[in-house]
Design a protein around this motif. Structure first.
Motif, PDB file in Angstrom:
ATOM      1  N   GLY A  74      13.977  24.288 -41.456  1.00 52.04           N
ATOM      2  CA  GLY A  74      15.159  23.460 -41.966  1.00 52.04           C
ATOM      3  C   GLY A  74      16.191  24.131 -42.224  1.00 52.04           C
ATOM      4  O   GLY A  74      17.241  23.323 -42.751  1.00 52.04           O
ATOM      5  N   ARG A  75      16.502  25.482 -42.457  1.00 55.60           N
ATOM      6  CA  ARG A  75      17.559  26.163 -42.320  1.00 55.60           C
ATOM      7  C   ARG A  75      18.783  25.880 -41.317  1.00 55.60           C
ATOM      8  O   ARG A  75      20.059  25.773 -41.405  1.00 55.60           O
ATOM      9  CB  ARG A  75      17.500  27.622 -42.788  1.00 55.60           C
ATOM     10  CG  ARG A  75      16.505  28.005 -43.815  1.00 55.60           C
ATOM     11  CD  ARG A  75      16.327  29.448 -43.693  1.00 55.60           C
ATOM     12  NE  ARG A  75      15.790  30.015 -44.994  1.00 55.60           N
ATOM     13  CZ  ARG A  75      14.319  30.046 -44.712  1.00 55.60           C
ATOM     14  NH1 ARG A  75      13.546  29.650 -43.779  1.00 55.60           N
ATOM     15  NH2 ARG A  75      13.540  30.447 -46.011  1.00 55.60           N
ATOM     16  N   GLU A  76      18.387  25.703 -40.111  1.00 54.35           N
ATOM     17  CA  GLU A  76      19.148  25.297 -38.858  1.00 54.35           C
ATOM     18  C   GLU A  76      18.245  25.101 -38.076  1.00 54.35           C
ATOM     19  O   GLU A  76      17.120  25.225 -37.563  1.00 54.35           O
ATOM     20  CB  GLU A  76      19.981  26.679 -38.639  1.00 54.35           C
ATOM     21  CG  GLU A  76      21.037  26.498 -37.674  1.00 54.35           C
ATOM     22  CD  GLU A  76      22.248  25.889 -38.456  1.00 54.35           C
ATOM     23  OE1 GLU A  76      22.415  24.713 -39.106  1.00 54.35           O
ATOM     24  OE2 GLU A  76      23.075  26.869 -38.946  1.00 54.35           O
ATOM     25  N   ASP A  77      18.875  24.262 -36.850  1.00 52.80           N
ATOM     26  CA  ASP A  77      18.167  24.269 -35.588  1.00 52.80           C
ATOM     27  C   ASP A  77      19.463  23.563 -34.594  1.00 52.80           C
ATOM     28  O   ASP A  77      20.640  23.773 -34.946  1.00 52.80           O
ATOM     29  CB  ASP A  77      17.393  22.733 -35.606  1.00 52.80           C
ATOM     30  CG  ASP A  77      18.111  21.563 -36.332  1.00 52.80           C
ATOM     31  OD1 ASP A  77      19.202  21.240 -36.222  1.00 52.80           O
ATOM     32  OD2 ASP A  77      17.428  20.756 -36.999  1.00 52.80           O
ATOM     33  N   PHE A  78      18.999  23.071 -33.377  1.00 54.83           N
ATOM     34  CA  PHE A  78      20.167  22.922 -32.458  1.00 54.83           C
ATOM     35  C   PHE A  78      21.191  21.981 -32.940  1.00 54.83           C
ATOM     36  O   PHE A  78      22.208  22.120 -32.824  1.00 54.83           O
ATOM     37  CB  PHE A  78      19.394  22.510 -30.989  1.00 54.83           C
ATOM     38  CG  PHE A  78      19.403  23.708 -29.967  1.00 54.83           C
ATOM     39  CD1 PHE A  78      20.219  24.262 -29.627  1.00 54.83           C
ATOM     40  CD2 PHE A  78      17.900  23.959 -29.814  1.00 54.83           C
ATOM     41  CE1 PHE A  78      19.925  25.253 -28.766  1.00 54.83           C
ATOM     42  CE2 PHE A  78      17.508  24.800 -28.952  1.00 54.83           C
ATOM     43  CZ  PHE A  78      18.558  25.519 -28.175  1.00 54.83           C
TER      44      PHE A  78
END
Length: 451
Positions: A74-78
């Motif tokens: 959940g910190r980052e994705d595309f």
């Protein structure tokens, strides 16, 4: 069926060859069809008056850590990472592995699928992290997917032995593979860190002291020697020291096949900022001295440093706070893909970096080195129309909200930068206006085999 034409007129176009005042760009079928000084007599479907603003190529970030679902959680994705990228003028990326290995066909295919569904920008992928001698069948499979660059560490947590590095160099020297290195000496790092732990000096304020300059210099020198003896193609990520660049430049004069990048945090911050920012400036390698910062600027303007990349790494703000007491409780890494372009444009407009250098290190060199220059990199006929229209007379204040930074913080928070992004154009379509996303163009995977 007739092709749609977009005509951008009355702009000051920055290319690697200099400035075209009062320039015009014609875009057809996503690509640049013409660049001229003056106007083009054409009836276009869309006309954009740049009103004497700067027109620059969009940036290609070759070192963002964006996609690792089982690690980032959940910190980052595309989606979140590339929303920040496109708002800030980054129109393509070569995404970097983080924790989980990216060394199998199925893993690459899954990443490509996620990127096509979620990304706001075009993308390619690096493989990594290498810890064993690469299997030829795997290398061949990944090459068919356009993956030709492999991240390797000379230190924990993904330490690759000198034997494995040397064998991979020998085995793949003529293959076109680029071996990318995080270069720090593992034994020096571990020994110095233990000294600080024994003294109970555990705050992130001391982080830069636990990773001394000699650790980077020694590792760079060692990898250069192995590459020179085997004729391997190598690339150093996030170089932080003037001394390291000097060694790499000397190797270039001996025809060693080596390229290097540095990052904005090494151009904006020094060791003096660690007391103030502590865990919010904890990054590996650490920020260095003012002399190193100036040396990197000089080497950039001299054309020795090939690329500026973000080394974007997401963590939430509340995850940084424990680092004031214990640096081991906070991961190393800074958010940066959203502010990469803006921070370097600011240096250009303050006459610190040359305009032609900025175009090369943010767009042209990344495309050439990582083999996407058939469509990407710079403003030229036949290239994708990935452009930024920017007002050099206006300023922008950096905030996580303005640049859609998902982790909610940046060490550049509050800085006022010269240069205001009016429009970001991805393959001929205006997708951002005044730092707001206006359209979402389906992302393309730009791996060599699928271009």
């Amino acid at each position: 069926m007739s092709m749609s034409l977009t005509y951008i007129k009355n702009g000051n176009v920055i290319t690697r060859y200099g400035l075209i005042k009062g320039g015009s760009i014609l875009i057809s079928d996503e690509r640049i069809a013409a660049i001229v000084k003056g106007e083009i007599p054409v009836q276009a479907d869309i006309v954009i008056d740049a009103d004497s603003k700067l027109i620059l190529p969009g940036a290609i970030d070759v070192h963002p850590h964006i996609d690792d679902p089982n690690f980032f959680e959940g910190r980052e994705d595309f989606e979140t990472g590339t929303r920040s990228a496109i708002v800030g003028g980054v129109t393509s990326m070569v995404e970097m592995p983080t924790w989980n290995p990216v060394l199998e066909k199925s893993v690459i295919e899954n990443k490509i699928d996620r990127g096509k569904r979620m990304s706001y920008i075009d993308f390619k992928l690096h493989a990594g992290n290498v810890r064993e001698i690469l299997d030829e069948s795997v290398v061949n499979e990944l090459e068919k997917l356009g993956v030709m660059s492999y991240k390797t560490f000379t230190c924990d947590p993904y330490l690759c032995t000198d034997y494995v590095i040397h064998e991979n160099f020998r085995k793949y020297a003529d293959s076109g593979i680029i071996f990318m290195f995080h270069a720090e000496n593992n034994e020096i790092l571990n020994g110095v860190k233990k000294e600080f732990d024994d003294k109970k000096m555990k705050s992130a304020r001391y982080h830069h002291l636990t990773r001394p300059s000699i650790a980077e210099v020694e590792a760079v020198n060692r990898i250069l020697l192995l590459a020179e003896k085997t004729n391997a193609q190598i690339y150093f990520v996030h170089i932080s020291l003037g001394e390291s660049v000097r060694l790499i430049n000397e190797a270039k004069t001996r025809n060693v096949k080596v390229k290097l990048e540095t990052c904005p945090h090494y151009l904006y911050f020094t060791d003096k900022d660690m007391e103030r920012l502590g865990p919010y400036l904890k990054v590996n390698p650490p920020v260095r001295t003012e002399d190193d910062r100036k040396a990197l600027i000089n080497y950039l303007n001299a054309g020795v440093v090939d690329i500026i990349a973000s080394d974007h790494y997401p963590t939430f703000k509340d995850e940084r706070e424990p680092g004031w007491e214990d640096m081991d409780r906070v991961r190393s890494g800074l958010p940066g893909i959203g502010t990469l372009y803006q921070s370097i444009i600011n240096l250009m407009l303050n006459n610190i970096l040359k305009p032609e250098v900025v175009v090369k290190v943010l767009s042209e060199n990344p495309a050439e080195i990582f083999k996407i220059s058939d469509r990407k990199g710079g403003i030229a006929v036949g290239k994708d129309a990935d452009l930024v229209i920017l007002d050099p007379k206006r300023e922008v204040r950096v905030t996580p909200e303005k640049f859609l930074i998902h982790s909610g913080w940046t060490p550049l928070d509050g800085r006022v930068f010269k240069g205001y992004i009016e429009k970001v154009i991805l393959r001929g379509e205006v997708v951002v206006e005044d730092y707001e996303i206006k359209a979402r163009k389906p992302a393309k995977y730009i791996g060599t085999a699928l271009s």
